[in-house]
Design an enzyme around this catalytic site. Structure first.
Site, PDB file in Angstrom:
ATOM      1  N   GLN A 122       0.820  -1.223   0.000  1.00 57.50           N
ATOM      2  CA  GLN A 122       0.000   0.000   0.000  1.00 57.50           C
ATOM      3  C   GLN A 122       0.845   1.260   0.000  1.00 57.50           C
ATOM      4  OE1 GLN A 122      -3.703   0.328   2.115  1.00 57.50           O
ATOM      5  NE2 GLN A 122      -3.104   2.272   3.005  1.00 57.50           N
ATOM      6  N   ASP A 156     -18.582   1.005 -16.646  1.00 58.65           N
ATOM      7  CA  ASP A 156     -17.278   0.752 -17.236  1.00 58.65           C
ATOM      8  C   ASP A 156     -17.204  -0.705 -17.698  1.00 58.65           C
ATOM      9  OD1 ASP A 156     -14.211   0.888 -17.461  1.00 58.65           O
ATOM     10  OD2 ASP A 156     -14.690   2.864 -16.672  1.00 58.65           O
ATOM     11  N   ASP A 165      -9.034  -4.671  -2.105  1.00 56.26           N
ATOM     12  CA  ASP A 165      -9.022  -3.228  -1.859  1.00 56.26           C
ATOM     13  C   ASP A 165     -10.339  -2.554  -2.246  1.00 56.26           C
ATOM     14  OD1 ASP A 165      -7.216  -1.708  -0.533  1.00 56.26           O
ATOM     15  OD2 ASP A 165      -5.935  -1.261  -2.249  1.00 56.26           O
ATOM     16  N   HIS A 192      -9.944  -1.843 -16.780  1.00 54.77           N
ATOM     17  CA  HIS A 192     -10.174  -0.399 -16.772  1.00 54.77           C
ATOM     18  C   HIS A 192     -11.144   0.026 -15.666  1.00 54.77           C
ATOM     19  CE1 HIS A 192     -11.825   3.461 -18.291  1.00 54.77           C
ATOM     20  NE2 HIS A 192     -10.612   3.638 -18.799  1.00 54.77           N
ATOM     21  N   ASN A 205      -6.405  -0.320   4.000  1.00 52.41           N
ATOM     22  CA  ASN A 205      -6.261  -1.615   4.675  1.00 52.41           C
ATOM     23  C   ASN A 205      -4.817  -2.115   4.721  1.00 52.41           C
ATOM     24  OD1 ASN A 205      -5.913  -2.091   1.986  1.00 52.41           O
ATOM     25  ND2 ASN A 205      -7.512  -3.641   1.786  1.00 52.41           N
ATOM     26  N   VAL A 209      -3.509   0.548  -2.459  1.00 59.30           N
ATOM     27  CA  VAL A 209      -3.681   2.006  -2.542  1.00 59.30           C
ATOM     28  C   VAL A 209      -4.874   2.422  -1.686  1.00 59.30           C
ATOM     29  CG1 VAL A 209      -2.662   2.194  -4.842  1.00 59.30           C
ATOM     30  CG2 VAL A 209      -5.110   1.740  -4.611  1.00 59.30           C
ATOM     31  N   ASN A 285      -9.674  12.411 -24.595  1.00 56.65           N
ATOM     32  CA  ASN A 285      -8.225  12.390 -24.804  1.00 56.65           C
ATOM     33  C   ASN A 285      -7.816  12.803 -26.216  1.00 56.65           C
ATOM     34  OD1 ASN A 285      -7.962  11.378 -22.248  1.00 56.65           O
ATOM     35  ND2 ASN A 285      -7.548   9.284 -22.879  1.00 56.65           N
ATOM     36  N   VAL A 301     -23.375  17.221 -15.950  1.00 58.34           N
ATOM     37  CA  VAL A 301     -22.215  16.484 -15.456  1.00 58.34           C
ATOM     38  C   VAL A 301     -21.098  17.429 -15.021  1.00 58.34           C
ATOM     39  CG1 VAL A 301     -22.742  14.602 -17.057  1.00 58.34           C
ATOM     40  CG2 VAL A 301     -21.055  16.345 -17.717  1.00 58.34           C
ATOM     41  N   SER A 364      -9.843   9.360 -18.171  1.00 55.93           N
ATOM     42  CA  SER A 364     -10.532   8.292 -17.435  1.00 55.93           C
ATOM     43  C   SER A 364     -10.047   8.213 -16.002  1.00 55.93           C
ATOM     44  CB  SER A 364     -10.272   6.935 -18.082  1.00 55.93           C
ATOM     45  OG  SER A 364     -11.193   6.631 -19.078  1.00 55.93           O
TER      46      SER A 364
END
Length: 855
Positions: A122, A156, A165, A192, A205, A209, A285, A301, A364
Site C-alpha cells: 500500500q 465501465d 481493496d 479499466h 487496509n 492504494v 483524450n 455532469v 478516465s
C-alpha cells in the site's frame, strides 16, 4: 486509422491509456495500438437506438407495435426511466422513422480500451496527494472496518468482485453487455473499470492504494465487454438501471466518450441527475474541444480534464511523468474548453486492477478523483441536491497549475482542503478521544432514509398542476413529481421536503425564495405550511351513552375475539406495547418530522406514542375486551398507528397530508381513519387538506374528524370543515344514560348537553361523548376531554358497520351511522340545527373474528 477517425464513426472511447511508470514512452505506443486494433470495427448496421417523443405511455407496447409493423426485426432494450425509447434490431429503419411516436433514431456504436497490471504494497497515490485528500481527518480515520458512507456506480468494463481493496456490492451490480441488464453480475474482465473504482474508493487496509472516499460502496455497472468495446445502447441501459435505483446511489462515474453531443445521453443523464445522482465524466483524450464529446458536453455532469503530476505536490518542480508530460500542467492528450468543469490528476495514476495494481493515464483516471470527492460531500448529505454539490466542489478548487491549452478558459483543479470531512461508518476510531464509534452499516439499503432535515426555515406547500387523470398515481408518476420538485428548487435557496404521491400533486418547499416557486408555470398554488394541534383540553366517559355495551358483539368480544375492521389513527402515535390495543406495528408509520424529497414521507415500522393522545383515541375506538382497563366501540379492531403529531401534540399540515397520502396508498386494507386534531382560523378552510381527504374517501376509507374545541363554528376548523369526513361535536355526559340527571366531578358542563368548549354549526355531522372519557394511555389509563375524544366513538361505530360490508362505499356508511342517531340531549343556541347523537342500537352487530363464543 486515427482515434479521430474512429470517433467519427460514433464509436465510444473509454478514455484510459495504460502505461508502466518505468517506461515513459509506453503511452504513445498504447495510443497507436488502440487506433490500429479498431480499424475493422464499425457500428452495428442493424442495431438502432429509437427515442420516443415525450409523454409516450406504455413504451414496451409502443415498441412492440412499431416493430411488428416493420418488415423485420425485434425489440431489444426498453428504456423508461433515463430515456423513453428502445433498441431496434433490424434493417427496416424507414418504417421505424415513419412512426409518429418517434423523436429520433441513431445507429448503435462501439467502445474500446486496453490495460495492464502489477502488484505492490500500500501507498498513497500521487493523485490523492495532489488534491490534498491525504491531509483530511477522515483519511487518517479510515480503515478496513471504517469506511466512507457513500455509494458510487462505476459504468465501465466492470469492477473486480474479489479485489481485497474494493468493497463491491455484487448483489446490486449488473452486466448490461448481453442485450439485457443482469443483476448479480459485472465482474471486470478487462481492468479499466477496476482501476477507476480504486481511485474512487480503495479501502485503507495496509495494502495496495487508498481512494478519495475510502471504502465507499461500489456498484459495478458493466457496459463494456472484455474485448474493450460495447454498444451505446448498453451504456444507456446502464444509466437506466441506476435511474431506477436513484435513491440508493450518490454518484456515477463515466470514463467514456463519443463523437458529437448525443441528445439521448444528455436526456438520460438529466433525468438521472434530477433524481439526485451526481455525474463525474472524462473530458476526452483528443487534445480538442470537450464540447464535441459525449457525455462531457452534457449540462448535467462535471467534465474532468487531466492534470500531469509527477510528485503529488504543486509548484512544477517534479520531473516528467511516465508519459513524458511536464509536472503540474494539463496533460497533452487532455481535451479542453468551456465544457470542462474541473481538472484532476490523470497522468500515470496508480490504482487497482484485477489481480493487483497498475499505472494508467487518461482523463478516465482524472474523472474518478472528482467522483470520489462528490461521494465525500454526499456522505454528509444524501439529499440529492446535485447542483449544490457541483458548486461546492468547483468553488473549493485551486488554480496552482499551468494550462497551455489553446482555449482561454482555466478550470479549477480539484482540492479537498476546504471540503468537509467524509462521514465514516462502521467501527471507527475517534482521532480526538481515542474511542471507537460503532455506526451500523446497512449494506445495500436506501441510506437516505436516515438523513434528517435541518428545519427552522420557511415552509410552503406547493401544489402542481396534475399530470394525469387517474385517481391513484403510479410509482413512475410519483417519481416525476419528485423530479419536478428537485429541478424547480435546484437553483434557488432552500430544498424540497415531503413529496406527496396520492392525495396531492405537490411537495413541501423549505426556503425563502417563494417568488421563484410561484413563477414556475407548473405551480398551481402555494400556501404557507402551518402547525396543527391535537383537539384535546385537559384530562378524560361514553360506551354506555352510545349503547355499544348493549350489542351482542360487545358481549362476545374477548382477548381472542376481535372486531373485523382496520382503523388508522392519525395522531401522536399509538402505544405499541399497551395490552389493551391490537396494533399492527408492521403497517404503522411515522410521518412526523422534516424529511428530504429523497426520503420516504412516512417511515414504516415506527409510530409509537410519545405523548398519550393517540393512544387514548385508539382505546376508545378499539380497546380489547380482555377484563382489564376499558373496552372500545369496536373491541380489538386492528389499529394502524399513523404518527403525524410530535411529542408536544403539534405538527404541520404537510405532515397531515403525508399521513393521508399513506392512508390513500393503503386504502384497500384500511376501513376507517380517525383525525382528532385541527387548525382554527376565522374564515379559513384548508382546501388542500379537503381535497386530500376527498381522495382518501374516494379510495374507500371513511373518516371521523374532531370538530374542534374553540366554542366556535366548525366551518373555521380544518379538517372538520371538509365534507369528506364526519365532523364530530362533543357531548358532556356524566352517567352514561340520557335524562340530564347525572353529575360529574370532571367538568362543570351540565349532563347531556353539548360541551361548552365544543365547536358547533352546520359543518358538524354528528355528536358523541367527549367529556371526561376514560381510555388507554401509554403505561395505563386516563381521563381526557375534548372533541378528540368524541371523534373515535364515531370512528369505532363506522368500523363496526364496515366489518359487516364487502364493499368500500363510504357515503352509505355515513348515512347509516347518522340515521341511527338519536336526539336525546340538550343543544346549545349556536347550533343552527340539532345533530344526531351517535347510537349503536340500530346499527348491525360487528363481524367478529378469532376464537369467538356465541352469545
Amino acid at each position: 486509422m486515427t482515434i479521430r477517425l474512429i470517433l467519427s464513426l460514433t464509436v465510444l472511447l473509454i478514455i484510459g491509456i495504460c502505461a508502466q511508470k518505468e517506461n515513459e514512452q509506453a503511452s504513445g505506443r498504447a495510443l497507436q495500438q488502440f487506433s490500429t486494433s479498431t480499424s475493422d470495427m464499425d457500428p452495428s448496421p442493424d442495431v438502432w437506438i429509437v427515442e420516443l417523443k415525450a409523454g409516450t405511455t406504455s413504451v414496451s407496447s409502443v415498441a412492440s407495435d412499431m416493430v411488428a409493423s416493420a418488415s423485420n426485426g425485434k425489440v431489444g432494450f426498453v428504456f423508461q426511466q433515463a430515456l423513453q425509447g428502445f433498441v431496434y434490431h433490424g434493417s427496416d429503419i424507414d418504417a421505424i422513422k415513419a412512426d409518429p411516436n418517434v423523436k429520433s433514431v441513431t445507429r448503435d456504436g462501439l467502445s474500446y480500451i486496453v490495460g495492464t497490471s502489477t502488484t505492490m504494497s500500500q501507498k498513497v497515490p500521487s493523485g490523492i496527494q495532489r488534491i490534498f485528500a491525504d491531509t483530511k481527518t477522515y483519511m487518517r480515520q479510515a480503515s478496513s472496518t471504517c469506511r466512507c458512507d457513500a455509494v458510487v456506480a462505476v459504468l465501465d468494463t466492470g469492477v473486480s468482485f474479489s479485489h481485497p481493496d474494493l468493497l463491491v456490492n455484487q448483489q446490486m451490480s449488473v452486466d448490461c453487455t448481453s442485450g439485457t441488464c443482469v443483476q448479480g453480475f459485472g465482474d471486470d474482465d478487462n481492468g479499466h473499470g477496476s482501476h477507476v473504482a480504486g481511485t474512487i474508493a480503495a479501502i485503507s487496509n495496509a495494502q495496495g492504494v487508498i481512494g478519495v472516499c475510502p471504502g465507499a460502496e461500489i456498484w459495478s455497472v458493466k457496459v463494456i465487454g472484455s474485448a474493450g468495446w460495447g454498444y451505446n445502447s448498453w451504456i444507456l441501459a446502464g444509466i437506466e438501471y441506476i435511474r431506477t435505483y436513484a435513491s440508493r446511489v450518490d454518484v456515477i462515474n463515466m470514463s467514456i466518450a463519443g463523437d458529437g453531443c448525443d441528445s439521448n445521453y444528455c436526456a438520460a443523464i438529466a433525468r438521472t441527475k434530477r433524481a439526485g445522482v451526481a455525474f463525474a465524466v472524462a473530458a476526452g483524450n483528443d487534445n480538442s474541444q470537450a464540447s464535441s464529446v459525449t457525455p462531457a458536453c452534457c449540462a448535467g455532469v462535471l467534465a474532468v480534464s487531466a492534470l500531469s503530476d509527477s510528485d503529488g505536490e504543486a509548484g512544477g518542480a517534479g520531473g516528467n511523468t511516465c508519459t513524458g508530460n511536464k509536472d503540474d500542467m494539463i496533460a497533452s492528450f487532455s481535451n479542453y474548453g468551456s465544457a470542462v468543469d474541473m481538472a484532476a490528476p490523470g497522468d500515470c495514476i496508480l490504482s487497482t486492477v484485477p489481480g493487483g495494481y497498475a499505472y494508467y493515464s487518461g482523463t478516465s483516471m482524472a474523472s474518478p478523483h472528482v467522483a470520489g470527492a462528490l461521494a465525500v460531500i454526499a456522505s454528509n448529505n444524501h439529499n440529492g441536491r446535485v447542483n449544490r454539490h457541483y458548486r461546492k466542489l468547483k468553488a473549493a478548487g485551486n488554480y496552482n497549475f499551468i494550462d497551455k491549452s489553446v482555449d482561454t478558459f482555466k478550470e479549477p483543479l480539484l482540492d479537498m482542503t476546504r471540503i468537509r470531512d467524509a462521514h465514516m461508518i462502521g467501527s471507527c476510531s475517534s482521532l480526538l478521544a481515542g474511542a471507537v464509534i460503532q455506526e451500523d452499516v446497512d449494506f445495500g439499503s436506501d441510506r437516505r432514509l436516515q438523513q434528517q432535515d435541518d428545519g427552522d426555515e420557511d415552509r410552503w406547500i406547493v401544489e402542481l398542476y396534475p399530470q394525469q387523470q387517474n385517481f391513484l398515481r403510479t410509482a413512475a408518476e410519483a417519481m416525476d413529481t419528485t423530479s419536478q420538485a428537485i429541478e424547480m428548487t435546484e437553483e434557488i435557496d432552500g430544498h424540497v421536503g415531503l413529496v406527496f404521491e396520492q392525495v396531492l400533486d405537490g411537495f413541501v418547499y423549505h426556503g425563502k425564495d417563494i417568488d421563484s416557486i410561484e413563477a414556475n408555470p407548473n405551480v398551481k398554488s402555494v400556501r404557507r405550511d402551518y402547525k396543527i394541534e391535537a383537539s384535546v383540553q385537559t384530562v378524560p366517559t361514553g360506551i354506555k351513552r352510545v349503547y355499544a355495551d348493549t350489542k351482542n358483539y360487545t358481549r362476545a368480544a374477548s382477548s381472542r375475539c376481535f372486531c373485523d375492521a382496520v382503523v388508522a389513527i392519525l395522531d401522536t402515535g399509538v402505544d405499541f406495547s399497551h395490552p389493551d390495543l391490537r396494533v399492527n406495528k408492521v403497517k404503522s408509520v411515522d410521518c412526523s418530522g422534516n424529511r428530504r424529497s429523497t426520503q420516504p414521507a412516512c417511515i414504516l415500522g415506527r409510530g409509537d406514542d410519545d405523548n398519550g393522545h393517540g393512544t387514548h383515541v385508539a382505546g376508545t375506538a378499539g380497546a380489547i375486551a380482555n377484563r382489564v382497563g376499558v373496552i372500545g366501540v369496536c373491541p380489538g379492531a386492528e389499529i394502524w398507528s399513523i404518527k403525524m403529531l410530535d411529542s408536544s401534540g403539534s405538527g404541520y399540515s404537510s405532515w397531515a397530508l403525508a399521513a393521508l397520502d399513506y392512508v390513500a396508498q393503503n386504502a384497500a386494507a384500511i376501513d376507517v381513519a380517525n383525525l382528532s386534531w385541527g387548525y382554527y382560523k376565522e374564515g379559513f378552510c384548508d382546501d388542500l387538506l379537503c381535497r386530500g381527504m376527498a381522495r382518501v374517501k374516494k379510495a374507500g376509507v371513511a373518516m371521523a374528524v374532531a370538530a374542534g374545541n374553540y366554542n366556535s363554528p366548525a366551518q373555521n376548523q380544518s379538517p372538520a370543515c371538509c365534507s369528506a369526513g364526519l365532523a364530530v361535536a362533543s357531548l358532556s355526559d356524566a352517567d352514561g344514560t340520557p335524562g340530564g340527571q347525572g353529575t360529574s366531578s370532571c367538568k362543570t358542563y351540565p349532563d347531556d348537553t353539548i360541551a361548552g368548549s365544543s365547536n358547533y354549526g352546520d359543518a358538524v355531522d354528528i355528536v358523541a361523548p367527549g367529556d371526561c372519557i376514560l381510555s388507554t394511555v401509554p403505561g395505563g389509563y386516563a381521563v381526557y376531554s375534548g372533541t378528540s375524544m368524541a371523534s373515535p366513538h364515531v370512528a369505532g361505530a363506522l368500523a363496526v358497520v364496515a366489518s359487516t360490508r364487502n364493499n368500500k362505499r363510504v357515503n352509505p356508511l355515513y348515512r347509516k351511522v347518522k340515521r341511527a342517531g338519536n336526539f336525546d340531549y340538550s343543544d346549545k343556541p349556536p347550533f343552527f340545527r340539532k345533530k344526531p347523537l351517535l347510537d349503536l342500537r340500530k346499527l348491525p352487530d360487528a363481524n367478529m373474528i378469532g376464537r369467538c363464543r356465541r352469545k
